[in-house]
Design an enzyme around this catalytic site. Structure first.
Site, PDB file in Angstrom:
ATOM      1  N   ASP A   1     -11.673  -6.258   2.456  1.00 12.81           N
ATOM      2  CA  ASP A   1     -12.238  -6.728   1.191  1.00 12.81           C
ATOM      3  C   ASP A   1     -11.749  -8.149   0.926  1.00 12.81           C
ATOM      4  O   ASP A   1     -11.084  -8.761   1.775  1.00 12.81           O
ATOM      5  CB  ASP A   1     -11.930  -5.755   0.044  1.00 12.81           C
ATOM      6  CG  ASP A   1     -10.475  -5.751  -0.389  1.00 12.81           C
ATOM      7  OD1 ASP A   1      -9.650  -6.512   0.170  1.00 12.81           O
ATOM      8  OD2 ASP A   1     -10.151  -4.973  -1.301  1.00 12.81           O
ATOM      9  N   HIS A   2     -12.061  -8.650  -0.241  1.00 13.40           N
ATOM     10  CA  HIS A   2     -11.740 -10.031  -0.607  1.00 13.40           C
ATOM     11  C   HIS A   2     -10.242 -10.328  -0.669  1.00 13.40           C
ATOM     12  O   HIS A   2      -9.842 -11.476  -0.554  1.00 13.40           O
ATOM     13  CB  HIS A   2     -12.384 -10.376  -1.955  1.00 13.40           C
ATOM     14  CG  HIS A   2     -11.948  -9.463  -3.064  1.00 13.40           C
ATOM     15  ND1 HIS A   2     -12.464  -8.190  -3.212  1.00 13.40           N
ATOM     16  CD2 HIS A   2     -11.047  -9.628  -4.056  1.00 13.40           C
ATOM     17  CE1 HIS A   2     -11.891  -7.619  -4.251  1.00 13.40           C
ATOM     18  NE2 HIS A   2     -11.035  -8.476  -4.789  1.00 13.40           N
TER      19      HIS A   2
ATOM     20  N   ARG B   1      -3.435  20.912  15.933  1.00 18.04           N
ATOM     21  CA  ARG B   1      -3.419  20.408  14.554  1.00 18.04           C
ATOM     22  C   ARG B   1      -4.558  19.431  14.299  1.00 18.04           C
ATOM     23  O   ARG B   1      -5.179  19.450  13.232  1.00 18.04           O
ATOM     24  CB  ARG B   1      -2.074  19.775  14.259  1.00 18.04           C
ATOM     25  CG  ARG B   1      -0.951  20.814  14.329  1.00 18.04           C
ATOM     26  CD  ARG B   1       0.414  20.202  14.204  1.00 18.04           C
ATOM     27  NE  ARG B   1       1.417  21.223  14.465  1.00 18.04           N
ATOM     28  CZ  ARG B   1       2.406  21.068  15.315  1.00 18.04           C
ATOM     29  NH1 ARG B   1       2.537  19.946  15.997  1.00 18.04           N
ATOM     30  NH2 ARG B   1       3.285  22.033  15.501  1.00 18.04           N
TER      31      ARG B   1
ATOM     32  N   HIS C   1      -0.086  18.895  19.698  1.00 19.40           N
ATOM     33  CA  HIS C   1      -0.713  18.171  18.595  1.00 19.40           C
ATOM     34  C   HIS C   1      -2.221  18.415  18.524  1.00 19.40           C
ATOM     35  O   HIS C   1      -2.808  18.290  17.451  1.00 19.40           O
ATOM     36  CB  HIS C   1      -0.430  16.674  18.708  1.00 19.40           C
ATOM     37  CG  HIS C   1       1.028  16.364  18.782  1.00 19.40           C
ATOM     38  ND1 HIS C   1       1.886  16.553  17.726  1.00 19.40           N
ATOM     39  CD2 HIS C   1       1.785  15.905  19.807  1.00 19.40           C
ATOM     40  CE1 HIS C   1       3.106  16.205  18.084  1.00 19.40           C
ATOM     41  NE2 HIS C   1       3.078  15.813  19.340  1.00 19.40           N
TER      42      HIS C   1
ATOM     43  N   CYS D   1      -7.346  -3.701   2.914  1.00 14.48           N
ATOM     44  CA  CYS D   1      -7.653  -4.053   1.530  1.00 14.48           C
ATOM     45  C   CYS D   1      -6.324  -4.384   0.858  1.00 14.48           C
ATOM     46  O   CYS D   1      -5.340  -4.646   1.537  1.00 14.48           O
ATOM     47  CB  CYS D   1      -8.421  -2.932   0.819  1.00 14.48           C
ATOM     48  SG  CYS D   1      -7.514  -1.408   0.531  1.00 14.48           S
ATOM     49  N   GLY D   2      -6.283  -4.366  -0.444  1.00 13.37           N
ATOM     50  CA  GLY D   2      -5.053  -4.733  -1.147  1.00 13.37           C
ATOM     51  C   GLY D   2      -3.874  -3.840  -0.807  1.00 13.37           C
ATOM     52  O   GLY D   2      -2.784  -4.316  -0.507  1.00 13.37           O
ATOM     53  N   THR D   3      -4.084  -2.522  -0.853  1.00 17.97           N
ATOM     54  CA  THR D   3      -3.007  -1.577  -0.533  1.00 17.97           C
ATOM     55  C   THR D   3      -3.235  -0.842   0.778  1.00 17.97           C
ATOM     56  O   THR D   3      -2.314  -0.233   1.309  1.00 17.97           O
ATOM     57  CB  THR D   3      -2.867  -0.501  -1.626  1.00 17.97           C
ATOM     58  OG1 THR D   3      -4.082   0.267  -1.667  1.00 17.97           O
ATOM     59  CG2 THR D   3      -2.569  -1.118  -2.979  1.00 17.97           C
ATOM     60  N   GLY D   4      -4.452  -0.850   1.265  1.00 15.45           N
ATOM     61  CA  GLY D   4      -4.813  -0.065   2.445  1.00 15.45           C
ATOM     62  C   GLY D   4      -5.316   1.317   2.087  1.00 15.45           C
ATOM     63  O   GLY D   4      -5.977   1.973   2.880  1.00 15.45           O
ATOM     64  N   VAL D   5      -5.019   1.764   0.881  1.00 14.87           N
ATOM     65  CA  VAL D   5      -5.371   3.120   0.471  1.00 14.87           C
ATOM     66  C   VAL D   5      -6.870   3.270   0.252  1.00 14.87           C
ATOM     67  O   VAL D   5      -7.512   4.165   0.819  1.00 14.87           O
ATOM     68  CB  VAL D   5      -4.584   3.549  -0.787  1.00 14.87           C
ATOM     69  CG1 VAL D   5      -5.054   4.902  -1.286  1.00 14.87           C
ATOM     70  CG2 VAL D   5      -3.092   3.578  -0.498  1.00 14.87           C
ATOM     71  N   GLY D   6      -7.452   2.420  -0.559  1.00 11.34           N
ATOM     72  CA  GLY D   6      -8.872   2.547  -0.878  1.00 11.34           C
ATOM     73  C   GLY D   6      -9.753   2.478   0.350  1.00 11.34           C
ATOM     74  O   GLY D   6     -10.640   3.320   0.548  1.00 11.34           O
TER      75      GLY D   6
ATOM     76  N   HIS E   1       0.572  11.598  17.547  1.00 11.76           N
ATOM     77  CA  HIS E   1       0.491  12.970  17.044  1.00 11.76           C
ATOM     78  C   HIS E   1      -0.820  13.312  16.355  1.00 11.76           C
ATOM     79  O   HIS E   1      -1.228  14.470  16.342  1.00 11.76           O
ATOM     80  CB  HIS E   1       1.630  13.243  16.065  1.00 11.76           C
ATOM     81  CG  HIS E   1       2.971  13.192  16.708  1.00 11.76           C
ATOM     82  ND1 HIS E   1       4.131  13.432  16.002  1.00 11.76           N
ATOM     83  CD2 HIS E   1       3.371  12.929  17.979  1.00 11.76           C
ATOM     84  CE1 HIS E   1       5.175  13.316  16.807  1.00 11.76           C
ATOM     85  NE2 HIS E   1       4.736  13.005  18.017  1.00 11.76           N
ATOM     86  N   ASN E   2      -1.470  12.318  15.737  1.00 12.86           N
ATOM     87  CA  ASN E   2      -2.678  12.588  14.943  1.00 12.86           C
ATOM     88  C   ASN E   2      -3.945  12.014  15.561  1.00 12.86           C
ATOM     89  O   ASN E   2      -5.012  12.194  15.009  1.00 12.86           O
ATOM     90  CB  ASN E   2      -2.515  12.025  13.528  1.00 12.86           C
ATOM     91  CG  ASN E   2      -1.233  12.479  12.878  1.00 12.86           C
ATOM     92  OD1 ASN E   2      -0.363  11.655  12.595  1.00 12.86           O
ATOM     93  ND2 ASN E   2      -1.086  13.770  12.651  1.00 12.86           N
TER      94      ASN E   2
END
Length: 147
Positions: free
Chosen positions: A8-9, A136, A133, A65-70, A98-99
């Site tokens: 994002d911006h 899972r 793994h 993005c700003g936090t990576g979360v969104g 593992h994932n």
């Protein structure tokens, strides 16, 4: 190897820095933008990265993005994506081992450029271990398929 990138911006500088780093290592980067500092919506770019990976246009993805979360939430809405938010290299490494993560996310307002580079390098160098793994990962994908 092809890597889809989106941002994002808030994350143009970081995306460009990581893109240059990846290209210097011989990776082909597909840049889904944005390259504008005008406010935009991260879900659009997260979806583009996720779709490029699941459609086989790219082998892996990196979204910022700003936090990576969104942007990670947007990526994870694409069936078949296992996006992880990482703020340090160890988590990035284990997310691959593992994932079997296929999209790496981080926050331009959370970490610096050099840390982003270290996280990216560790993530790309790690290999999925499979074995114990896989059960899972299959369980996680089964949840997705039932939803």
């Amino acid at each position: 190897m092809k890597i889809a990138m989106g941002n994002d911006h808030t994350a143009i500088e970081m995306k460009n820095y990581i893109k240059e780093f990846l290209e210097s290592k011989g990776y082909e980067v597909i840049d889904f933008g944005t390259n504008s500092t005008e406010s935009c919506d991260y879900p659009e770019y997260g979806e583009r990265v996720g779709r490029a990976v699941v459609d086989g246009e790219a082998d892996l993805g990196i979204a910022v993005c700003g936090t990576g979360v969104g942007i990670s939430l947007a990526c994870n809405k694409v069936r078949g994506i296992r996006a992880c938010v990482c703020s340090e290299p160890y988590t990035a490494k284990l997310s691959r081992m593992h994932n079997d993560s296929n999209v790496l996310c981080f926050g331009a307002r959370v970490i610096g450029l050099e840390m982003a580079k270290m996280i990216t390098e560790e993530w790309l160098d790690a290999k999925y271990e499979g074995g114990r793994h896989q059960r899972r990962v299959d369980m996680v994908m089964d949840i997705e398929n039932r939803s």
